[in-house]
Motif scaffolding. Structure first.
Motif, PDB file in Angstrom:
ATOM      1  N   MET A 147      29.315  34.407  19.697  1.00 40.54           N
ATOM      2  CA  MET A 147      27.908  34.094  19.440  1.00 40.54           C
ATOM      3  C   MET A 147      27.017  34.829  20.434  1.00 40.54           C
ATOM      4  O   MET A 147      25.940  35.306  20.093  1.00 40.54           O
ATOM      5  N   ILE A 148      27.483  34.910  21.683  1.00 40.35           N
ATOM      6  CA  ILE A 148      26.697  35.556  22.722  1.00 40.35           C
ATOM      7  C   ILE A 148      26.917  37.074  22.735  1.00 40.35           C
ATOM      8  O   ILE A 148      25.972  37.845  22.813  1.00 40.35           O
ATOM      9  N   ASN A 149      28.184  37.482  22.612  1.00 42.01           N
ATOM     10  CA  ASN A 149      28.509  38.901  22.828  1.00 42.01           C
ATOM     11  C   ASN A 149      28.444  39.766  21.578  1.00 42.01           C
ATOM     12  O   ASN A 149      28.253  40.971  21.663  1.00 42.01           O
ATOM     13  N   PRO A 170      26.829  38.732  18.056  1.00 40.39           N
ATOM     14  CA  PRO A 170      26.306  37.790  17.059  1.00 40.39           C
ATOM     15  C   PRO A 170      26.543  38.243  15.613  1.00 40.39           C
ATOM     16  O   PRO A 170      26.532  37.416  14.707  1.00 40.39           O
ATOM     17  N   LEU A 223      30.877  32.633  10.487  1.00 41.85           N
ATOM     18  CA  LEU A 223      30.278  31.404   9.963  1.00 41.85           C
ATOM     19  C   LEU A 223      29.998  31.503   8.463  1.00 41.85           C
ATOM     20  O   LEU A 223      30.240  30.557   7.711  1.00 41.85           O
ATOM     21  N   PRO A 260      35.358  30.587  11.784  1.00 38.28           N
ATOM     22  CA  PRO A 260      34.583  29.662  12.616  1.00 38.28           C
ATOM     23  C   PRO A 260      35.445  28.837  13.575  1.00 38.28           C
ATOM     24  O   PRO A 260      34.946  28.319  14.567  1.00 38.28           O
ATOM     25  N   TYR A 320      29.897  37.001  14.791  1.00 38.18           N
ATOM     26  CA  TYR A 320      29.765  35.537  14.782  1.00 38.18           C
ATOM     27  C   TYR A 320      29.189  35.054  13.443  1.00 38.18           C
ATOM     28  O   TYR A 320      29.725  34.148  12.810  1.00 38.18           O
ATOM     29  N   ILE A 340      35.074  31.879  19.374  1.00 30.05           N
ATOM     30  CA  ILE A 340      33.913  31.949  18.486  1.00 30.05           C
ATOM     31  C   ILE A 340      32.588  31.788  19.252  1.00 30.05           C
ATOM     32  O   ILE A 340      31.609  32.465  18.968  1.00 30.05           O
ATOM     33  N   ASP A 341      32.573  30.886  20.263  1.00 26.91           N
ATOM     34  CA  ASP A 341      31.329  30.708  21.018  1.00 26.91           C
ATOM     35  C   ASP A 341      31.004  31.947  21.837  1.00 26.91           C
ATOM     36  O   ASP A 341      29.845  32.293  22.026  1.00 26.91           O
ATOM     37  N   LYS A 342      32.052  32.613  22.305  1.00 24.55           N
ATOM     38  CA  LYS A 342      31.825  33.845  23.070  1.00 24.55           C
ATOM     39  C   LYS A 342      31.239  34.920  22.154  1.00 24.55           C
ATOM     40  O   LYS A 342      30.365  35.683  22.553  1.00 24.55           O
TER      41      LYS A 342
END
Lengths: 157, 448
Positions: B240-242, B244, B251, B231, B247, B236-238
């Motif tokens: 989430m989109i590319n 999941p 988490l 996490p 991601y 990590i945020d990328k």
């Protein structure tokens, strides 16, 4: 419904460092979606300045504290348009929760707390801005009963 | 190293025989044509009546046509074997090979279906459009991460089982091997540290099965080309989109017992098991790293054609049980143990889907079969030749489907075992008879 140990409150001076970090992460994330979101090369330093400006401004800036650690924030700007019956609109400009703390309803809690404060201020509507390609944000807001309200288009000058 | 090298040039031989036979499958009648008058039964005018029956109850299509035993093997050719994006036409021989295995080992009629649709929405419309022709869909050789979204959506939106073999097949075969490997070393899998190296179709599906099996996510570490899924990772945020799926793993596992930025070497320190499904070796996994694993370490190196680490290297480094994807080495983790049997089972009960619990049931039955024959460090998973395995797995999966309420027909273990045995035996006998009779041509140089 909400995590125990979670506390939402207005951001204050002591949150400066942590808030700056969250602001930076929020904008780094948005960079993914469109070249127009590309960051300034001094973005980290600017994020610090912004954090200082946010605290004590007219914006509604709340932080989520979890186990005495700031793990997320929301920044809402209230805009006025007196020709509209509703007069004032709260706009979520920034919302970010650190990844290890996601999936616990922290973002929803930030919105709920903000909404309560907006209500006290007589604001009738709350809206959210996010990059058009962020489908995760879209799903999130739809799940919280937000509806499409305003489209924003962009082109190079 | 030479001891595992192939003696036969399979590539050369394969091309020669593919040219000779010009295809591996053909359609055959399964009803008598005693005279041409019989066509009045099988075709007009008689056929109108079964059509009317199906029009008033579409589920009758599973009883009055070959739909119940026919599946499509569907690919867009975007990730074929180790060859990559070679296109649908080039994927065809692979799909046809799969169809052959479906028929020979599972008695399942499988139709290769390669196509030019690339986008997710187009894929979903295609599958929904062809659904009335088939009792099930086997997805094959599709690039990641599209394959995850595709499987998830197809499972939601279709009323027939959809299976992605590169995810569920490989994951179920691996789980079967892991169950027995842990049994042999006397450790509880749910309390062990498991490292998944490579975050493609197979390991992401394995992660999901391990979770359903009862391994706490915090005991699992998943590593991709950039390090541990964590996490606190920078991208990590990328993700989430590319991606999941990665991601969510980051988490849920919290990066296991590792810190963001750690890699495979750190992850293996004290780990009980490693499942590598990454890129061809040797040398992708180093001996020194395996040496740092816990006592009685389990190492699955599944890359083909060369595993991430050779079994003898892993053993020299202290691993006690080693499995690979190769048929010429002990403990082959082989999808072909799974998919013919899983489809045999779900088709026989007209299942609407294949749940993760059904995939786990297949793995458990495969593990049990090997255990009954006596486990050893070189035998934790059965071989393809052990054909009695298939009806067993079919029966276990069918019963689970009934239990979970996803089957259109009910059955018992014994009943399905007998039915599956009969169907598979007949399929093999038909082939063998055609071969003996010369109806399957002899190849130019007989390699049989």
């Amino acid at each position: 419904m909400y995590e125990p140990g979670l506390y939402v409150r207005p951001a204050s001076e002591k949150d400066l460092e942590r808030l700056a970090r969250l602001i930076y992460r929020f904008y780094s994330f948005n960079e993914e979606f469109d070249p127009a979101w590309a960051l300034d090369e001094d973005a980290e330093a600017i994020a610090r300045e912004l954090a200082g400006e946010y605290i004590g401004s007219d914006d509604l800036v709340l932080v989520a504290e979890y186990d005495n650690e700031v793990v997320g924030y929301i920044r809402i700007v209230v805009v006025e348009n007196r020709i509209l019956a509703s007069k004032r609109l709260g706009v979520i400009k920034e919302l970010y929760v650190l990844p290890p703390f996601r999936g616990r309803g922290i973002a929803s809690r930030l919105i709920a707390e903000a909404q309560e404060r907006l209500g006290d201020m007589g604001v009738k509507h709350i809206s959210a801005e996010f990059p058009a390609a962020n489908y995760v944000a879209e799903r999130f807001y739809r799940a919280l009963s937000f509806r499409p309200y305003l489209s924003m288009y962009l082109r190079e000058v | 190293m030479e001891k595992a090298e192939e003696k036969v040039d399979w590539y050369k031989l394969s091309l020669k025989l593919h040219r000779f036979y010009a295809g591996k499958m053909e359609t055959m009648p399964k009803v008598p044509v005693r005279s041409l008058e019989d066509f009045a039964i099988w075709y007009t005018p008689g056929v109108a009546e079964p059509s009317r029956a199906i029009a008033s109850d579409p589920d009758e299509s599973f009883e009055l046509t070959s739909r119940w035993n026919t599946i499509a093997v569907v690919s867009d050719g975007t990730r074929v074997l180790g060859l990559g994006r070679i296109g649908p036409e080039a994927a065809y021989p692979v799909m046809e090979g799969k169809a052959l295995i479906f028929k020979y080992l599972g008695g399942v009629d499988a139709v290769p279906l390669v196509h030019r649709v690339r986008d997710l929405e187009g894929w979903i419309s295609l599958l929904k459009a062809i659904e009335p022709s088939f009792g099930g869909i086997n997805l094959e050789d599709i690039e990641s991460p599209k394959c995850f979204a595709l499987l998830d959506r197809a499972r939601e939106e279709l009323e027939i089982p959809v299976w992605h073999d590169d995810q569920q097949g490989t994951a179920a075969a691996t789980l079967a091997g892991l169950i027995n490997a842990f049994k042999l070393v006397g450790k509880d899998m749910a309390k062990s540290r498991i490292v998944l190296f490579g975050a493609g179709a197979a390991n992401i599906a394995l992660y999901r099965l391990l979770k359903v099996w009862g391994v706490p996510p915090g005991n699992i570490v998943v590593i991709d080309s950039k390090g541990v899924l964590h996490p606190h990772r920078d991208d990590i945020d990328k993700l989430m989109i590319n991606n999941p799926w990665k991601y969510r793993i980051a988490l849920e596992t919290g990066g296991g017992w590792l810190r963001a930025g750690d890699g495979i070497e750190k992850a293996l320190e004290g780990a009980d098991a490693l499942v590598a499904a990454s890129r061809p070796g040797p040398g992708v996994i180093k001996k020194e790293w395996v040496a740092k694993m816990a006592k009685d370490a389990i190492v699955f190196a599944e890359a083909n054609p060369v595993p991430e680490i050779w079994p003898w290297e892993a053993k020299e480094a202290g691993a006690r049980i080693v499995a690979t994807g190769r048929s010429d080495l002990p403990n082959q983790v082989n999808n072909s143990l799974v998919f013919p049997a899983v489809f045999r089972g779900v088709l026989d009960v007209r299942a609407k889907t294949i749940t993760d619990e059904m995939a786990i049931e297949a793995a458990v039955e495969i593990a049990r079969y090997a255990e009954e024959r006596g486990l050893s460090e070189d035998y934790i998973i059965p071989k393809m030749e052990e054909w009695h395995l298939y009806p067993r797995v079919a029966a276990a999966v069918a019963v689970k489907a009934v239990e979970q309420g996803v089957a259109r027909k009910t059955t018992t273990y014994k009943e399905e075992l007998e039915r599956a045995e009969e169907i598979i035996r007949r399929s093999r006998e038909k082939h063998d008879l055609m071969w003996e009779k010369g109806l399957i041509e002899r190849p130019p140089e007989d390699h049989s």
